[in-house]
Design a protein around this motif. Structure first.
Motif, PDB file in Angstrom:
ATOM      1  N   HIS A 115      -9.006  -9.827   9.021  1.00  0.00           N
ATOM      2  CA  HIS A 115      -7.808  -9.732   9.863  1.00  0.00           C
ATOM      3  C   HIS A 115      -7.888  -8.458  10.691  1.00  0.00           C
ATOM      4  CE1 HIS A 115      -7.050  -7.281   6.321  1.00  0.00           C
ATOM      5  NE2 HIS A 115      -6.208  -6.573   7.062  1.00  0.00           N
ATOM      6  N   GLU A 161      -5.694  -5.390  11.838  1.00  0.00           N
ATOM      7  CA  GLU A 161      -4.517  -4.801  11.200  1.00  0.00           C
ATOM      8  C   GLU A 161      -3.257  -5.002  12.049  1.00  0.00           C
ATOM      9  OE1 GLU A 161      -5.262  -3.613   8.289  1.00  0.00           O
ATOM     10  OE2 GLU A 161      -3.183  -3.230   7.757  1.00  0.00           O
ATOM     11  N   ARG A 190       0.855  -1.189   0.000  1.00  0.00           N
ATOM     12  CA  ARG A 190       0.000   0.000   0.000  1.00  0.00           C
ATOM     13  C   ARG A 190       0.883   1.227   0.000  1.00  0.00           C
ATOM     14  NH1 ARG A 190      -3.803  -0.194   4.361  1.00  0.00           N
ATOM     15  NH2 ARG A 190      -3.107  -2.113   5.283  1.00  0.00           N
ATOM     16  N   HIS A 216     -11.335  -6.897   9.721  1.00  0.00           N
ATOM     17  CA  HIS A 216     -11.874  -6.373   8.465  1.00  0.00           C
ATOM     18  C   HIS A 216     -11.294  -7.135   7.277  1.00  0.00           C
ATOM     19  CE1 HIS A 216      -8.103  -4.192   9.142  1.00  0.00           C
ATOM     20  NE2 HIS A 216      -7.973  -4.233   7.817  1.00  0.00           N
TER      21      HIS A 216
HETATM   22 FE   LIG Z   1      -6.129  -4.491   6.646  1.00  0.00          FE
END
Ligand SMILES: [Fe+2]
Length: 337
Positions: A98, A100, A76, A309
């Motif tokens: 998962h 974060e 990312r 999420h």
């Molecule tokens: Fe994530």
């Protein structure tokens, strides 16, 4: 713990015409209290927060202390300030639930997503109440994991072997912009990472963690570790569920011929978790999935310990921005005793 039976996030509707900073400052106490109770809050139609600067100001107005994504595993990039793109995981891959960065000692305590542009087809956000997971795991297994600890093993292959690794193909030479092993080692030490060489491949070790983590405000112990995800068996299952048959074949080949090329969640002493355990956890976490449809300007705010999420695969464009942070600020909502 308050709110432990709640299953759906609270809808908190905001006017698309409100001044976001004013709105979020005014609503901060209510939103923080609901986030702590429910674990997830959905704020609809905060359209101005599609702008990264406004989104960052809104999250700051809620009193959260934003963080950088240092040591994370997902590809990312930063968009502006502390605002990042959600992930570059290819659209035809789902993202498994998962919490974060749950494989590090101090993961972010909260995570906020804003939908800039929903996907043309698919791409629903998925959330899962991780407070329920402890009840789904075998107590003897939990005790074994607690006693031995968990440690994530990651592999950066040498550039001449990187093609053997399924998924993201990034060598240590590319990661650290060097061909000298001593220089790569220096970068690892500077980041505080434990490492070793497996032939020409670089093996990195994350922190040794406990399978459960105490909530920073309530002290409730909640399952948080990503052991359901980091293992060849889970990755093959995930690829098959997505219909990525080529990936599944490559993973099976690597698992058979070069298992150290694949990331693995290990016990604290470095022994990889058994496959049947990884798969049992994978399916237990999948059983917690709840879809959330995010429209333009909708913000999904999650307590990163209480809720995991992920997302469904999609086609077309989909732009979701994300901020990670800690509760900080007024901690008067902490449950005493
Ligand atoms: Fe994530």
């Amino acid at each position: 713990m308050k709110g432990s039976n709640s299953t759906a996030p609270f809808d908190f509707v905001t006017s698309g015409h409100a001044d976001p900073k004013h709105f979020f400052s005014q609503a901060a106490d209510d939103i923080r209290a609901r986030l702590l109770d429910d674990g997830a809050v959905l704020i609809r139609s905060a359209r101005q927060c599609r702008d990264p600067g406004v989104f960052e100001a809104a999250i700051a107005a809620l009193g959260f202390e934003t963080r950088d994504y240092v040591g994370g595993s997902s590809p990312r990039s930063t968009i502006q300030g502390k605002v990042m793109e959600a992930t570059r995981t290819p659209p035809d891959w789902s993202v498994i639930l998962h919490q974060e960065m749950a494989y590090v000692k101090s993961p972010p305590e909260i995570i906020a997503f804003v939908c800039v542009e929903p996907a043309g087809k698919g791409g629903e956000s998925v959330i899962g109440d991780m407070r329920k997971l402890e009840r789904l795991v075998d107590p003897a297994m939990l005790q074994r994991l607690t006693e031995r600890g968990l440690k994530l093993r990651r592999t950066l292959p040498s550039e001449d072997r990187v093609g053997l690794k399924p998924g993201v193909k990034k060598s240590w030479q590319e990661t650290f912009s060097t061909h000298r092993q001593a220089e790569a080692e220096m970068h690892c030490r500077a980041r505080g990472w434990d490492f070793e060489w497996n032939g020409a491949d670089l093996i990195l070790w994350q922190d040794c963690i406990s399978p459960m983590r105490a909530h920073p405000l309530t002290s409730a112990n909640i399952w948080s570790n990503q052991a359901h995800f980091w293992g060849a068996a889970a990755m093959i299952e995930w690829a098959l569920i997505d219909g990525r048959e080529q990936d599944a074949r490559e993973l099976m080949t690597a698992q058979r011929e070069n298992p150290l090329l694949l990331e693995a969640m290990c016990f604290g002493d470095g022994e990889p978790l058994p496959e049947d355990l990884t798969l049992a956890l994978f399916h237990a976490v999948r059983g917690l999935e709840q879809d959330i449809d995010l429209g333009e300007g909708d913000i999904l705010l999650l307590d990163n310990l209480q809720y995991a999420h992920g997302r469904r695969a999609f086609s077309g464009n989909r732009t979701i921005n994300v901020i990670i942070g800690n509760w900080a600020g007024d901690q008067s909502y902490a449950v005493q005793g």
